[in-house]
Scaffold this motif. Structure first.
Motif, PDB file in Angstrom:
ATOM      1  N   THR A   1       0.856  -1.182   0.000  1.00  0.00           N
ATOM      2  CA  THR A   1       0.000   0.000   0.000  1.00  0.00           C
ATOM      3  C   THR A   1       0.890   1.230   0.000  1.00  0.00           C
ATOM      4  O   THR A   1       1.722   1.397   0.896  1.00  0.00           O
ATOM      5  CB  THR A   1      -0.913  -0.005   1.244  1.00  0.00           C
ATOM      6  N   LYS A   2       0.733   2.073  -1.002  1.00  0.00           N
ATOM      7  CA  LYS A   2       1.588   3.244  -1.152  1.00  0.00           C
ATOM      8  C   LYS A   2       0.914   4.485  -0.568  1.00  0.00           C
ATOM      9  O   LYS A   2      -0.292   4.676  -0.714  1.00  0.00           O
ATOM     10  CB  LYS A   2       1.925   3.479  -2.624  1.00  0.00           C
ATOM     11  N   ILE A   3       1.738   5.324   0.056  1.00  0.00           N
ATOM     12  CA  ILE A   3       1.240   6.579   0.605  1.00  0.00           C
ATOM     13  C   ILE A   3       2.280   7.675   0.391  1.00  0.00           C
ATOM     14  O   ILE A   3       3.454   7.499   0.728  1.00  0.00           O
ATOM     15  CB  ILE A   3       0.856   6.431   2.096  1.00  0.00           C
ATOM     16  N   MET A   4       1.849   8.762  -0.221  1.00  0.00           N
ATOM     17  CA  MET A   4       2.715   9.917  -0.455  1.00  0.00           C
ATOM     18  C   MET A   4       2.593  10.877   0.729  1.00  0.00           C
ATOM     19  O   MET A   4       1.499  11.286   1.113  1.00  0.00           O
ATOM     20  CB  MET A   4       2.298  10.643  -1.738  1.00  0.00           C
TER      21      MET A   4
ATOM     22  N   ARG B   1       4.443   4.748  11.639  1.00  0.00           N
ATOM     23  CA  ARG B   1       4.396   3.705  12.655  1.00  0.00           C
ATOM     24  C   ARG B   1       2.995   3.111  12.760  1.00  0.00           C
ATOM     25  O   ARG B   1       1.997   3.821  12.608  1.00  0.00           O
ATOM     26  CB  ARG B   1       4.774   4.268  14.035  1.00  0.00           C
ATOM     27  N   ASN B   2       2.947   1.815  13.053  1.00  0.00           N
ATOM     28  CA  ASN B   2       1.706   1.180  13.443  1.00  0.00           C
ATOM     29  C   ASN B   2       1.312   1.737  14.809  1.00  0.00           C
ATOM     30  O   ASN B   2       2.055   1.614  15.779  1.00  0.00           O
ATOM     31  CB  ASN B   2       1.902  -0.340  13.525  1.00  0.00           C
ATOM     32  N   LYS B   3       0.159   2.386  14.900  1.00  0.00           N
ATOM     33  CA  LYS B   3      -0.230   3.043  16.152  1.00  0.00           C
ATOM     34  C   LYS B   3      -0.388   2.043  17.294  1.00  0.00           C
ATOM     35  O   LYS B   3      -0.118   2.361  18.459  1.00  0.00           O
ATOM     36  CB  LYS B   3      -1.542   3.800  15.927  1.00  0.00           C
TER      37      LYS B   3
ATOM     38  N   GLU C   1      -4.372  -6.043   6.717  1.00  0.00           N
ATOM     39  CA  GLU C   1      -5.666  -5.614   7.223  1.00  0.00           C
ATOM     40  C   GLU C   1      -5.622  -4.104   7.441  1.00  0.00           C
ATOM     41  O   GLU C   1      -4.528  -3.518   7.491  1.00  0.00           O
ATOM     42  CB  GLU C   1      -5.985  -6.319   8.544  1.00  0.00           C
ATOM     43  N   PRO C   2      -6.783  -3.455   7.533  1.00  0.00           N
ATOM     44  CA  PRO C   2      -6.767  -2.013   7.816  1.00  0.00           C
ATOM     45  C   PRO C   2      -5.934  -1.717   9.062  1.00  0.00           C
ATOM     46  O   PRO C   2      -6.095  -2.364  10.100  1.00  0.00           O
ATOM     47  CB  PRO C   2      -8.248  -1.692   8.029  1.00  0.00           C
ATOM     48  N   THR C   3      -5.032  -0.755   8.931  1.00  0.00           N
ATOM     49  CA  THR C   3      -4.056  -0.474   9.991  1.00  0.00           C
ATOM     50  C   THR C   3      -4.050   1.021  10.308  1.00  0.00           C
ATOM     51  O   THR C   3      -3.914   1.853   9.411  1.00  0.00           O
ATOM     52  CB  THR C   3      -2.643  -0.907   9.553  1.00  0.00           C
ATOM     53  N   PHE C   4      -4.208   1.328  11.586  1.00  0.00           N
ATOM     54  CA  PHE C   4      -4.189   2.721  12.023  1.00  0.00           C
ATOM     55  C   PHE C   4      -2.738   3.127  12.241  1.00  0.00           C
ATOM     56  O   PHE C   4      -2.016   2.480  13.002  1.00  0.00           O
ATOM     57  CB  PHE C   4      -4.995   2.886  13.308  1.00  0.00           C
ATOM     58  N   VAL C   5      -2.289   4.184  11.553  1.00  0.00           N
ATOM     59  CA  VAL C   5      -0.882   4.567  11.596  1.00  0.00           C
ATOM     60  C   VAL C   5      -0.696   5.997  12.089  1.00  0.00           C
ATOM     61  O   VAL C   5      -1.596   6.830  11.976  1.00  0.00           O
ATOM     62  CB  VAL C   5      -0.203   4.412  10.211  1.00  0.00           C
ATOM     63  N   ASN C   6       0.469   6.223  12.627  1.00  0.00           N
ATOM     64  CA  ASN C   6       0.925   7.569  12.985  1.00  0.00           C
ATOM     65  C   ASN C   6       1.991   7.978  11.985  1.00  0.00           C
ATOM     66  O   ASN C   6       2.925   7.218  11.719  1.00  0.00           O
ATOM     67  CB  ASN C   6       1.507   7.586  14.401  1.00  0.00           C
TER      68      ASN C   6
ATOM     69  N   TRP D   1      -6.125   5.828   8.951  1.00  0.00           N
ATOM     70  CA  TRP D   1      -6.218   4.418   8.597  1.00  0.00           C
ATOM     71  C   TRP D   1      -5.624   4.179   7.215  1.00  0.00           C
ATOM     72  O   TRP D   1      -5.901   4.930   6.285  1.00  0.00           O
ATOM     73  CB  TRP D   1      -7.681   3.970   8.580  1.00  0.00           C
ATOM     74  N   LEU D   2      -4.828   3.138   7.104  1.00  0.00           N
ATOM     75  CA  LEU D   2      -4.394   2.632   5.810  1.00  0.00           C
ATOM     76  C   LEU D   2      -5.170   1.353   5.504  1.00  0.00           C
ATOM     77  O   LEU D   2      -5.288   0.480   6.364  1.00  0.00           O
ATOM     78  CB  LEU D   2      -2.894   2.335   5.804  1.00  0.00           C
ATOM     79  N   ILE D   3      -5.679   1.270   4.295  1.00  0.00           N
ATOM     80  CA  ILE D   3      -6.442   0.106   3.852  1.00  0.00           C
ATOM     81  C   ILE D   3      -5.584  -0.661   2.848  1.00  0.00           C
ATOM     82  O   ILE D   3      -5.039  -0.059   1.919  1.00  0.00           O
ATOM     83  CB  ILE D   3      -7.764   0.533   3.179  1.00  0.00           C
ATOM     84  N   PRO D   4      -5.422  -1.978   3.006  1.00  0.00           N
ATOM     85  CA  PRO D   4      -4.561  -2.741   2.091  1.00  0.00           C
ATOM     86  C   PRO D   4      -4.914  -2.504   0.627  1.00  0.00           C
ATOM     87  O   PRO D   4      -6.077  -2.632   0.219  1.00  0.00           O
ATOM     88  CB  PRO D   4      -4.837  -4.199   2.493  1.00  0.00           C
TER      89      PRO D   4
END
Length: 254
Positions: A22-25, A48-50, A98-103, A124-127
């Motif tokens: 999963t890419k995030i800019m 980071r994974n919260k 799985e959906p992951t809440f990140v900082n 939230w990041l969604i796969p």
């Protein structure tokens, strides 16, 4: 035993397959200015994974500070991006199943410790659901200030400065490295720049600092006695709330 190994390998392979890139800019933008890219050494990004604080990705923003007209002069319309393909940013590729809440934490400017700020957000990041294009923009407030004169812990003979104004000098830029100039996009006439001078821990005088060339501010004061001096120099912009500070200590001796 062999069957157990095969089952374990099968389960492990399924686990690996289920993880999705999963890419995030991520971009860092100076308040009331442009983006922080390669020319300033970049901003450092940590994702980071919260839940367990595990670092999923980290790196520095690279690229240009962006298009000045687009960022600073064009009215913002919903759906229109203020970043182009060259604009500084960091693309993180995170493997999640799985959906992951990140900082997301941004440390900037990376190479100017006295001006460094930490800004963060959470989401939230969604796969497989990428957040690219303009991406996530975090705003960095402030100014980068470097006192050039006097130098840190400089020893200055009183006889060498007697009967003439002692010069203070500082370089000031926006948090993206963008220039400050008279009448410019970042207008020096709108920024209050002063030095607070102390001697042996006691207030002496406020020093008015004026622009003498691009980014360069100067002020003067007659120093008539020896002692341990400290200069606290600040910049303040009332409209945006941008502030910046640098400090220097120096010694004047007989």
């Amino acid at each position: 035993m062999k069957a157990l190994i095969l089952i374990t390998a099968f389960l492990f392979s399924n686990l690996m397959i289920s993880a999705t890139e999963t890419k995030i800019m991520i971009r860092a933008k100076a308040r009331d200015a442009k983006f922080i890219g390669t020319s300033l050494g970049g901003a450092h990004i940590i994702i980071r994974n919260k839940l367990n604080q595990r670092i999923l990705a980290e790196g520095n923003t690279t690229g240009s500070t962006g298009n000045t007209d687009l960022i600073m002069k064009t009215p913002k319309i919903r759906g229109n991006s203020i970043a182009d393909e060259q604009t500084g940013g960091f693309v993180a590729a995170v493997d999640i199943d799985e959906p992951t809440f990140v900082n997301i934490e941004v440390i900037s400017p990376l190479n100017s410790k006295q001006a460094q700020a930490v800004v963060s957000t959470e989401l939230w990041l969604i796969p497989g659901k990428h957040i690219v294009g303009e991406g996530i923009i975090l705003e960095i407030p402030g100014y980068i200030i470097d006192i050039l004169k006097p130098r840190t812990h400089q020893y200055i003979a009183l006889s060498s400065i007697k009967d003439k104004p002692f010069q203070f000098q500082a370089n000031i830029v926006m948090m993206c490295g963008c220039v400050i100039d008279k009448g410019g996009v970042w207008n020096s006439d709108e920024i209050e720049v002063k030095g607070i001078l102390k001697k042996d821990g006691k207030f002496v005088k406020n020093i008015d600092m004026s622009l003498v060339s691009t980014n360069l501010f100067e002020g003067h004061h007659m120093i008539i006695s020896p002692g341990n001096y400290e200069l606290v120099l600040y910049a303040y912009h009332e409209k945006t709330g941008n502030t910046g500070v640098d400090k220097v200590n120096y010694v004047v001796f007989e």
